[in-house]
Design a protein around this motif. Structure first.
Motif, PDB file in Angstrom:
ATOM      1  N   THR A 122       0.824  -1.217   0.000  1.00 55.21           N
ATOM      2  CA  THR A 122       0.000   0.000   0.000  1.00 55.21           C
ATOM      3  C   THR A 122       0.856   1.264   0.000  1.00 55.21           C
ATOM      4  N   GLY A 123       2.195   1.105  -0.086  1.00 54.22           N
ATOM      5  CA  GLY A 123       3.082   2.261  -0.117  1.00 54.22           C
ATOM      6  C   GLY A 123       3.450   2.794   1.252  1.00 54.22           C
ATOM      7  N   ILE A 124       3.190   1.993   2.290  1.00 50.24           N
ATOM      8  CA  ILE A 124       3.489   2.396   3.667  1.00 50.24           C
ATOM      9  C   ILE A 124       4.833   1.804   4.089  1.00 50.24           C
ATOM     10  N   ILE A 125       5.651   2.613   4.748  1.00 54.25           N
ATOM     11  CA  ILE A 125       6.927   2.133   5.276  1.00 54.25           C
ATOM     12  C   ILE A 125       6.640   1.278   6.508  1.00 54.25           C
ATOM     13  N   ARG A 126       7.095   0.038   6.480  1.00 50.77           N
ATOM     14  CA  ARG A 126       6.830  -0.906   7.572  1.00 50.77           C
ATOM     15  C   ARG A 126       8.041  -1.204   8.441  1.00 50.77           C
ATOM     16  N   TRP A 127       9.240  -0.872   7.960  1.00 50.88           N
ATOM     17  CA  TRP A 127      10.441  -1.240   8.711  1.00 50.88           C
ATOM     18  C   TRP A 127      11.578  -0.331   8.301  1.00 50.88           C
ATOM     19  N   ARG A 128      12.463  -0.062   9.234  1.00 60.08           N
ATOM     20  CA  ARG A 128      13.656   0.751   8.965  1.00 60.08           C
ATOM     21  C   ARG A 128      14.848   0.132   9.681  1.00 60.08           C
ATOM     22  N   MET A 129      15.958   0.144   8.997  1.00 60.48           N
ATOM     23  CA  MET A 129      17.202  -0.342   9.584  1.00 60.48           C
ATOM     24  C   MET A 129      18.267   0.719   9.405  1.00 60.48           C
ATOM     25  N   ALA A 130      18.786   1.232  10.502  1.00 65.86           N
ATOM     26  CA  ALA A 130      19.936   2.131  10.462  1.00 65.86           C
ATOM     27  C   ALA A 130      21.168   1.280  10.695  1.00 65.86           C
ATOM     28  N   GLY A 131      22.017   1.205   9.700  1.00 69.70           N
ATOM     29  CA  GLY A 131      23.190   0.349   9.772  1.00 69.70           C
ATOM     30  C   GLY A 131      23.073  -0.765   8.755  1.00 69.70           C
ATOM     31  N   PRO A 132      24.108  -1.575   8.652  1.00 67.69           N
ATOM     32  CA  PRO A 132      24.115  -2.610   7.619  1.00 67.69           C
ATOM     33  C   PRO A 132      23.175  -3.777   7.936  1.00 67.69           C
TER      34      PRO A 132
END
Length: 190
Positions: A162-172
């Motif tokens: 649906t175009g929604i951001i579900r997860w974020r990772m800062a770093g590798p």
């Protein structure tokens, strides 16, 4: 205590307080409770910010826009990766992105904050290590990174159908993070 004694004691007390704070942070790291990646993203649960980026000059891939991400995400979840040729941790996670691309998982790249119209280092880096990106945009001014809330590279987002951001990772993204977080989330969103 005299005024002179106070003047000598203040710097020592400030130094002790700073050392205590540093010790507490290090103790937390050893116990595993301090996680610099733990800064939450205000965008998780929200749509991808609107943007349109030019393609990476000298590379045969189209640029990238929020509309491109939304169109591809309708079919399956996608990854959006902020990277730079000078970023050592980007090289650490690169094998995971090459695997995603080989498996047909769409990965979009944003060449982070170059400050110039070209980035010859980026094209050399892609030639040397491989190109997992379906599309690559060049974020010359860093404005798109600011809109995403990026504070360093690499940083990766998973966008649902649906175009929604579900997860974020800062770093590798390491093999462990791939197995424990990325793969399960991609399966649940498919």
């Amino acid at each position: 205590m005299t005024r002179r004694q106070v003047m000598f004691a203040l710097p020592a007390l400030a130094t002790l307080a700073a050392a205590g704070g540093f010790y507490a942070m290090l103790s937390g790291m050893r116990r595993g409770s301090f996680d610099p990646r733990g800064v939450p993203s205000a965008l998780v649960g929200r749509p991808v910010p609107e943007f349109a980026l030019a393609p990476l000059p000298g590379w045969d891939k189209p640029g990238l826009s929020s509309a491109d991400i939304a169109a591809t995400a309708r079919a399956r979840p996608v990854l959006v990766n902020f990277w730079a040729s000078w970023c050592v941790p980007c090289l650490v996670e690169h094998p995971q992105f090459m695997r995603y691309a080989a498996e047909g998982i769409p990965v979009f790249g944003i060449n982070y904050h170059t400050g110039t119209q070209t980035d010859p280092g980026a094209t050399a880096w892609l030639r040397r290590h491989g190109d997992p990106f379906a599309r690559i945009g060049i974020d010359i001014t860093g404005r798109v990174a600011v809109d995403f809330g990026v504070y360093g590279v690499p940083e990766t987002y998973i966008v649902d159908r649906t175009g929604i951001i579900r997860w974020r990772m800062a770093g590798p993204i390491t093999p462990e993070i791939d197995a424990e977080q990325v793969r399960p989330l991609l399966r649940s969103l498919s």
